[in-house]
Motif scaffolding. Structure first.
Motif, mmCIF file in Angstrom:
data_model
loop_
_atom_site.group_PDB
_atom_site.id
_atom_site.type_symbol
_atom_site.label_atom_id
_atom_site.label_comp_id
_atom_site.label_asym_id
_atom_site.label_seq_id
_atom_site.Cartn_x
_atom_site.Cartn_y
_atom_site.Cartn_z
ATOM 1 N N ARG A 345 0.822 -1.217 0.000
ATOM 2 C CA ARG A 345 0.000 0.000 0.000
ATOM 3 C C ARG A 345 0.853 1.263 0.000
ATOM 4 N N ASN A 346 2.162 1.080 -0.205
ATOM 5 C CA ASN A 346 3.076 2.224 -0.250
ATOM 6 C C ASN A 346 3.999 2.095 -1.456
ATOM 7 N N ASN A 347 3.350 1.994 -2.612
ATOM 8 C CA ASN A 347 4.068 1.935 -3.900
ATOM 9 C C ASN A 347 5.057 0.774 -3.969
ATOM 10 N N GLN A 348 4.700 -0.341 -3.295
ATOM 11 C CA GLN A 348 5.553 -1.529 -3.287
ATOM 12 C C GLN A 348 6.951 -1.234 -2.734
ATOM 13 N N ASP A 349 7.023 -0.228 -1.867
ATOM 14 C CA ASP A 349 8.323 0.243 -1.366
ATOM 15 C C ASP A 349 8.435 -0.032 0.139
#
Length: 584
Positions: A345-349
């Motif tokens: 849910r955090n740009n895959q980061d």
């Protein structure tokens, strides 16, 4: 969820006159004790618990009905139970553990405890073949094990091979219910040997149909909601066996005759009575209906209020003990893909997700939460995700783990971290907690006050039973009690094996492996301190304070020894001595 990790009533038969307590070993004829339990019990198989609210009561029943290879001592340490058998480990990276039962190990119906019973315990804990037994041990180190050699019916040993070292191998294999009882329920065989054979064949061959039948009998065959009339289900390996189940209100137990699997019982009859909340339990003690009770905060009364009620009891005379250290109130993130704190849910980061979690930890008003709780009763701050304050390595770990950074709320820093993330703000955070937990409610109120200023919009998902929400993964944050994972009685591997929170970390797995390989207290302490530091660095969550437990017992019980953290009313049954109850 009044108890986490996260937690059994009166037929009295005796002589017509009151006699002095016996000082000789053995069951005192006509003696009886009643014990208050908070909440419900859904099964007399203590390895099965459908939700968090009944897990504590299941463990309380297990103290009386389940023999263990290792018992808990008076200070919470593990003590080998050689009456039941032995546990031997060989190898390091690939552990081989052999569980050997003593020749005298038997079930209460006289049937020998053997390798089939151990194999069933393994199958239940590992959901063998995909069959869900609903075992409370499903997150234990047994998930890394396999049966090393095919057991044979009647043998007294079972050897497991672990793919990686685990720390809970001494306690993970339990004898909650008999294989011949479960198999009789599953396959309809009334002969113990035939039933054992059927169970063992199902496990060895991993027959899907037979395993499903075993699992169904294991998880549902001992349900106690509406009472149980089939006395074949009352077979136990412990000092006591169930003798009567009265639906949701009580379970009566009687001492096993000729018991040889562990500490000998002294009291003949133990009745576990179930109450809706702690105030009802203390009221029952005041009227003489129960002899032992544990209590903690509830939606009705704080611990301070409950202590006030205890102080009003004049007869029977009672003693109260308050301790902490078994569990801590925590704020824990959900790491599953559905959570706002996950990389997905955090740009895959992963780094971005870590920054969001750290921002939220800066929002938590820990010091204010502790101050607020302490207005009702004193609590001990917890500054470790691994240790309790009374442990030897707590101070040194706290000085290095990094949690002091979050002692005071820092909304400005939280806001800066969120603004720097480049994410759309505010981030919606679904918060789940037990509405019957006033501590969590107080934390929620303080947490939401300035959440929007820090870039978070909180949503209240509180429930009287949050189990379904937690299981679904549709939440972002949990507030509530969790067991201190470094206690010998707890499963430290639940940190990375819990399906509820979904946390994984190669570095943490490495620390857990070091812990499993530690062969002395110094190395064990170092491994746990390393684990603590890694969890803080990964913003796993935040411990708030140690949850106090209240234990109250009637002075008529001679030799009573409180459990290490005053969190169990059934521990130490071998110490109980009471005068016989007269007929009347």
């Amino acid at each position: 969820m009044k108890r986490l990790l996260a937690l059994v009533l009166v037929a009295v038969f005796g002589g017509s006159v009151l006699t002095a307590c016996s000082t000789e070993p053995g069951v005192i004829s006509g003696s009886q004790i009643s014990i208050a339990q908070i909440g419900e019990l859904n099964s007399i198989n203590p390895d099965v618990s459908s939700d968090l609210t009944t897990a504590h009561n299941a463990s309380e029943l297990a103290n009386l009905t389940t023999a263990k290879f290792f018992d808990l001592g008076a200070t919470g340490e593990l003590v080998a139970n050689e009456n039941l058998g032995s546990v031997e480990v060989s190898g390091a990276k690939q552990m081989r553990v052999t569980y050997t039962l003593s020749d005298t190990a038997t079930w209460s119906d006289g049937v020998a405890i053997d390798s089939t019973d151990l194999a069933l315990s393994f199958a239940a804990a590992t959901s063998l073949g995909g069959s869900n037994f609903y075992s409370v041990r499903r997150d234990s180190g047994l998930q890394f094990a396999k049966i090393a050699s095919i057991p044979k019916a009647g043998e007294k040993t079972l050897t497991l091979e672990f793919s990686s070292p685990v720390a809970d191998y001494q306690t993970a294999l339990t004898l909650s219910v008999a294989a011949h009882t479960v198999a009789a329920k599953a396959f309809g065989s009334s002969d113990a040997i035939a039933a054992k054979t059927a169970a063992l064949n199902a496990i060895v061959n991993q027959d899907p149909t037979a395993l499903d039948a075993l699992a169904e009998a294991y998880r549902s065959g001992f349900d106690s909601w509406q009472g149980i009339t089939d006395e074949t289900l009352f077979v136990s390996s412990g000092a006591y066996r169930v003798s009567k189940v009265s639906g949701k209100t009580s379970v009566e137990l009687v001492a096993n005759t000729n018991y040889q699997n562990g500490h000998l019982p002294r009291v003949q009859t133990v009745t576990l009575k179930y109450y809706s909340d702690s105030t009802a339990a203390i009221a029952a003690m005041s009227s003489g209906d129960v002899d032992i009770a544990t209590a903690e905060d509830s939606g009705i009364a704080s611990l301070g209020d409950i202590l006030g009620l205890v102080s009003t009891i004049k007869s029977p005379k009672v003693t109260s003990v308050v301790k902490s250290g078994a569990s801590t109130e925590q704020v824990i993130f959900n790491f599953r893909s559905t959570s706002v704190f996950s990389p997905e849910r955090n740009n895959q980061d992963p780094a971005a997700a870590l920054a969001v979690r750290k921002a939220f930890l800066n929002l938590v008003p820990k010091n204010r939460i502790i101050t607020g709780i302490s207005q009702n009763y004193s609590v001990v701050s917890s500054d470790s995700l691994v240790f309790s304050s009374g442990m030897n390595y707590y101070a040194s770990s706290v000085s290095e783990n990094g949690l002091t950074e979050y002692l005071f709320q820092d909304v400005e820093k939280a806001s800066e971290l969120m603004e720097a993330s480049g994410l759309e703000l505010p981030r919606k955070v679904r918060v789940v907690f037990d509405t019957d937990n006033p501590r969590a409610q107080a934390a929620w109120i303080l947490l939401r006050e300035r959440a929007l200023s820090a870039g978070f919009k909180l949503k209240d998902l509180s429930s009287q039973d949050p189990t379904q929400i937690l299981a679904s993964g549709e939440f972002d944050l949990y507030i509530g009690p969790r067991p201190v994972v470094s206690l010998p009685s707890e499963n430290v591997f639940a940190i990375t094996s819990s399906a509820i929170f979904g946390y994984t970390s190669a570095a943490v797995d490495g620390a857990l492996e070091e812990l499993a390989l530690a062969d002395n207290q110094r190395d064990r302490g170092a491994a746990l301190a390393k684990l603590d530091k890694l969890l803080v660095a990964d913003a796993y969550g935040m411990p708030l304070y140690e949850v106090p437990s209240l234990l109250v017992y009637a002075d008529r019980i001679e030799g009573f020894v409180p459990s290490a953290y005053a969190d169990s009313a059934t521990w130490g049954y071998q110490n109980w001595v009471v005068e016989p109850t007269p007929k009347g």
